[in-house]
Design a protein around this motif. Structure first.
Motif, PDB file in Angstrom:
ATOM      1  N   PRO A   1       4.567  -9.250 -16.604  1.00 16.68           N
ATOM      2  CA  PRO A   1       3.773  -9.639 -17.612  1.00 16.68           C
ATOM      3  C   PRO A   1       4.286  -9.794 -18.901  1.00 16.68           C
ATOM      4  O   PRO A   1       4.799  -8.699 -19.576  1.00 16.68           O
ATOM      5  CB  PRO A   1       2.394  -8.814 -17.417  1.00 16.68           C
ATOM      6  CG  PRO A   1       2.568  -8.118 -16.146  1.00 16.68           C
ATOM      7  CD  PRO A   1       4.112  -8.090 -15.769  1.00 16.68           C
TER       8      PRO A   1
ATOM      9  N   ASP B   1      -0.130 -13.588 -15.965  1.00 14.51           N
ATOM     10  CA  ASP B   1       0.022 -12.371 -16.839  1.00 14.51           C
ATOM     11  C   ASP B   1      -1.081 -11.492 -16.782  1.00 14.51           C
ATOM     12  O   ASP B   1      -0.971 -10.072 -16.482  1.00 14.51           O
ATOM     13  CB  ASP B   1       0.731 -12.510 -18.185  1.00 14.51           C
ATOM     14  CG  ASP B   1       2.150 -12.803 -18.103  1.00 14.51           C
ATOM     15  OD1 ASP B   1       2.790 -13.042 -17.354  1.00 14.51           O
ATOM     16  OD2 ASP B   1       2.359 -13.199 -19.403  1.00 14.51           O
ATOM     17  N   GLN B   2      -2.242 -12.141 -17.155  1.00 17.80           N
ATOM     18  CA  GLN B   2      -3.686 -11.411 -17.227  1.00 17.80           C
ATOM     19  C   GLN B   2      -3.938 -10.732 -15.931  1.00 17.80           C
ATOM     20  O   GLN B   2      -4.394  -9.870 -15.751  1.00 17.80           O
ATOM     21  CB  GLN B   2      -4.555 -12.222 -17.625  1.00 17.80           C
ATOM     22  CG  GLN B   2      -4.431 -12.819 -19.309  1.00 17.80           C
ATOM     23  CD  GLN B   2      -5.217 -13.740 -19.781  1.00 17.80           C
ATOM     24  OE1 GLN B   2      -6.508 -13.484 -19.783  1.00 17.80           O
ATOM     25  NE2 GLN B   2      -4.825 -14.849 -20.170  1.00 17.80           N
TER      26      GLN B   2
ATOM     27  N   GLU C   1      -2.076 -10.170 -13.310  1.00 21.38           N
ATOM     28  CA  GLU C   1      -0.966  -8.907 -12.610  1.00 21.38           C
ATOM     29  C   GLU C   1      -1.471  -7.758 -13.402  1.00 21.38           C
ATOM     30  O   GLU C   1      -1.431  -6.593 -13.214  1.00 21.38           O
ATOM     31  CB  GLU C   1       0.592  -9.341 -12.942  1.00 21.38           C
ATOM     32  CG  GLU C   1       1.366  -8.354 -12.426  1.00 21.38           C
ATOM     33  CD  GLU C   1       2.851  -8.684 -12.238  1.00 21.38           C
ATOM     34  OE1 GLU C   1       3.121  -9.835 -12.081  1.00 21.38           O
ATOM     35  OE2 GLU C   1       3.558  -7.773 -12.133  1.00 21.38           O
ATOM     36  N   GLN C   2      -1.669  -7.772 -15.131  1.00 22.97           N
ATOM     37  CA  GLN C   2      -1.825  -6.624 -15.973  1.00 22.97           C
ATOM     38  C   GLN C   2      -3.331  -6.299 -15.522  1.00 22.97           C
ATOM     39  O   GLN C   2      -3.444  -4.765 -15.387  1.00 22.97           O
ATOM     40  CB  GLN C   2      -2.084  -7.286 -17.275  1.00 22.97           C
ATOM     41  CG  GLN C   2      -2.059  -6.070 -18.308  1.00 22.97           C
ATOM     42  CD  GLN C   2      -0.764  -5.159 -18.264  1.00 22.97           C
ATOM     43  OE1 GLN C   2       0.205  -5.678 -18.191  1.00 22.97           O
ATOM     44  NE2 GLN C   2      -0.930  -3.912 -17.980  1.00 22.97           N
TER      45      GLN C   2
ATOM     46  N   ILE D   1      -2.406  -4.166 -12.575  1.00 22.81           N
ATOM     47  CA  ILE D   1      -1.751  -2.670 -12.901  1.00 22.81           C
ATOM     48  C   ILE D   1      -2.695  -1.848 -13.608  1.00 22.81           C
ATOM     49  O   ILE D   1      -2.854  -0.626 -13.350  1.00 22.81           O
ATOM     50  CB  ILE D   1      -0.588  -3.246 -14.073  1.00 22.81           C
ATOM     51  CG1 ILE D   1       0.552  -3.988 -13.216  1.00 22.81           C
ATOM     52  CG2 ILE D   1       0.022  -2.030 -14.740  1.00 22.81           C
ATOM     53  CD1 ILE D   1       1.474  -4.663 -14.222  1.00 22.81           C
ATOM     54  N   ASP D   2      -3.510  -2.278 -14.392  1.00 18.79           N
ATOM     55  CA  ASP D   2      -4.437  -1.194 -15.202  1.00 18.79           C
ATOM     56  C   ASP D   2      -5.422  -0.728 -14.283  1.00 18.79           C
ATOM     57  O   ASP D   2      -5.598   0.286 -14.206  1.00 18.79           O
ATOM     58  CB  ASP D   2      -5.233  -2.138 -16.390  1.00 18.79           C
ATOM     59  CG  ASP D   2      -4.336  -2.582 -17.397  1.00 18.79           C
ATOM     60  OD1 ASP D   2      -3.027  -1.899 -17.502  1.00 18.79           O
ATOM     61  OD2 ASP D   2      -4.737  -3.510 -18.091  1.00 18.79           O
TER      62      ASP D   2
ATOM     63  N   HIS E   1       2.868   4.652 -14.539  1.00 15.73           N
ATOM     64  CA  HIS E   1       3.574   3.202 -14.470  1.00 15.73           C
ATOM     65  C   HIS E   1       3.062   2.615 -13.022  1.00 15.73           C
ATOM     66  O   HIS E   1       3.386   3.440 -12.030  1.00 15.73           O
ATOM     67  CB  HIS E   1       5.167   3.485 -14.616  1.00 15.73           C
ATOM     68  CG  HIS E   1       5.628   1.887 -14.716  1.00 15.73           C
ATOM     69  ND1 HIS E   1       5.499   1.097 -15.621  1.00 15.73           N
ATOM     70  CD2 HIS E   1       6.292   1.463 -13.627  1.00 15.73           C
ATOM     71  CE1 HIS E   1       6.132  -0.035 -15.448  1.00 15.73           C
ATOM     72  NE2 HIS E   1       6.486   0.262 -14.344  1.00 15.73           N
TER      73      HIS E   1
END
Ligand SMILES: *Cc1c(COP(=O)(O)O)cnc(C)c1O
Length: 422
Positions: free
Chosen positions: A65, A77-78, A80-81, A84-85, A95
């Protein structure tokens, strides 16, 4: 004349490809009419299926991202973020990389990140509960690294931590792997951390099977103890068929680079979207209740089978799976798997630790509660399932009795509709 490709692009699958569509319908019916005890399987929710079937399948997004090799990545990108978050929130990881296509890809990327060819890797013997990617000789992991294998204890059939320590101190592995495919007990992550510290090894936990239990606090979380934690997302986590990697910040760059460009090309953004969905669900109280019930249900099934004379490897279960030693039943694992399949119950044969039998036949059977619990089974249905298995084993040569058991399996499943919206 119409523009090229316009017509077939709009056609529904049933119209465009009835042959393939028929197979998908058949598989849906098979899942609806089968009592699913394969410990690594589950039923993804409608929302996970929708995300997996979304237009994100069209997007190339090599990179991470905010740092992609392609344009048009703002939205993915949003996505995938978000994945992740949410993963960080669920497991408390420093991480996260959500791009591995599967649990095996996640493991191989982690090994690629942390080891050089020829380095010493320590993992559990496959026949004692380990996974192919933990150093089996015919797997990439076993071909590339110098593998030391540890075992369960011959008497307790639980991890022999004394042997792990002894092997670790004499062989000095660079990496120790814990976390398994057919281990029915709780893993002592702190004990592994202490051993890893004593011999100067890195520690990797593979939570492919138990990620959902960990997310719900039903099994201790290895993240605080480990350098790297890998997982699948389709087993107890109830998400799409895929993997992910969590690690300490110091390994972040090595892990990210090992996944891409080390081992993979473009990430499957539609599957990453579905991972975000399952990781949202994993934070809910309903999901936590489901995971608690998975463990309660597995125990109910295991106790019923044990009361019927089937020996449980390690004497019991603390998790979502139990390993049955069939040697007292007169059936081997393959025969029992086939017998149960004939009455609509699926489970898989599994070797029993220290057994002499052939790997492909095996003396054991692995049973798990995630799929049926997701479907709605509670303890009474698990005990009923155990009785059906015992009756099938006893009636193995009686076609009439087996047909009656098959009918009872269907009646039981009828009370717990699956994917009725499809
Ligand atoms: C299932 C499993 C994997 C591999 O997952 P795939 O998605 O099938 O590649 C890795 N490790 C363990 C311990 C597993 O049980």
């Amino acid at each position: 004349m119409s523009p090229v490709g316009r017509e077939w692009r709009r056609e529904p699958l049933y119209h465009l490809d009835p042959e393939l569509n028929g197979l998908l319908r058949s598989e849906l019916i098979r899942q609806q009419e089968t009592l699913e005890l394969i410990a690594s399987e589950n039923f993804a929710s409608r929302a996970v299926l929708e995300a997996t079937g979304s237009v994100l399948t069209n997007k190339y997004a090599e990179g991470l991202p905010g740092a992609r090799y392609y344009g048009g990545c703002d939205i993915v990108d949003q996505v995938e973020q978000l994945a992740i978050d949410r993963c960080k929130a669920v497991f408390g990881a420093e991480h996260v990389n959500v791009q591995p296509h599967s649990g095996s890809s996640a493991n191989l990327a982690a090994l690629f990140a942390l080891l050089d060819p020829g380095d010493t890797l320590m993992g559990m013997e496959l026949t004692h509960g380990g996974h192919l990617t933990h150093g089996l000789d015919i797997n990439y992991s076993g071909r590339t690294y110098d593998v030391v294998r540890y075992h369960v204890h011959r008497v307790t059939e639980t991890i022999d931590y004394d042997e792990v320590r002894e092997l670790a101190l004499t062989r000095r592995p660079k990496l120790i792997i814990c976390g398994y495919s057919s281990y029915p007990r709780i893993v002592d992550w702190a004990a592994f951390r202490a051993i890893a510290d004593e011999c100067g090894a890195l520690l990797l936990a593979d939570i492919a099977h138990i990620a959902g239990l960990i997310a719900a606090g039903v099994h201790p979380n290895p993240v605080p103890y480990c350098d790297v934690v890998t997982s699948t997302t389709h087993k107890t986590l109830t998400g799409p068929r895929a993997g992910l990697i969590m690690c300490r910040q110091e390994h972040a760059r090595a892990i990210d680079r090992a996944v891409f460009p080390g081992m993979q090309g473009g990430p499957l953004m539609h599957v990453i979207a579905a991972k975000a969905v399952c990781l949202k669900i994993a934070q809910s109280e309903e999901f936590h209740r489901l995971q608690r019930q998975i463990v309660v249900n597995c125990l109910a099934l295991a106790e019923t089978l044990a009361a019927g004379g089937v020996r449980l490897v390690s004497g019991g279960t603390d998790v979502h799976l139990a390993l049955l030693d069939l040697r007292s039943t007169g059936l081997n694992g393959l025969q029992c798997q086939d017998l149960l399949e004939s009455v609509g119950i699926t489970a898989n044969r599994n070797v029993v630790p220290f057994e002499a039998g052939k790997f492909n036949v095996a003396s054991g059977l692995r049973v798990g509660s995630p799929a049926v619990t997701t479907r709605g089974f509670m303890e009474p249905e698990m005990r009923h399932t155990g009785e059906l298995i015992l009756r099938a084993i006893a009636a193995r040569d009686d076609a009439v009795a087996l047909a009656e058991i098959r009918r009872e399996v269907l009646d039981l499943l009828d009370r717990f509709p699956l994917y009725e919206f499809l």
